[in-house]
Design an enzyme around this catalytic site. Sequence first.
Site: not given
Length: 145
Positions: A100-101
């Site tokens: 994810c980020r």
Amino acid sequence: MDQLATFISNNWILVGALVVVLALLGHSYFGSLLQNFATTSPSEAVKMINRDDAVVLDVREESEYQEGHIINAVHVPLSQLNDKLSTLEKHKNKPIIAACRSGHRSGQACSTLKKAGFENVYNLNGGILAWKSANLPLVNKKQTK
């Protein structure tokens, strides 16, 4: 001992803040021991992708994914992961690296995958931000509608 009790009662806000800071530090050091999945660095992830045919699962939202993603990543937003677990069944015997980020949402995805019976699940430590910091490539394909 009386002085300690007096200090605590006179400075309860400071003592409370100290307890919170100590709890957060303890969680950052020992929290990984409570996880039921492993973490991997971007460089180790590259090795796993090249040597073990690992699958990258990108759990970011569509707009984040379109800004740039790891090549050949399977995109399933975290909010849809439970509904789309069946699409990942074909990868069950391969290592899966969730990304994810920053690594938080992918940690949740790793827990979901482990509960669903996936064995080789890894969280990309630091997420796409760490991937970029390691100067590793991202594919940027914006959809035109």
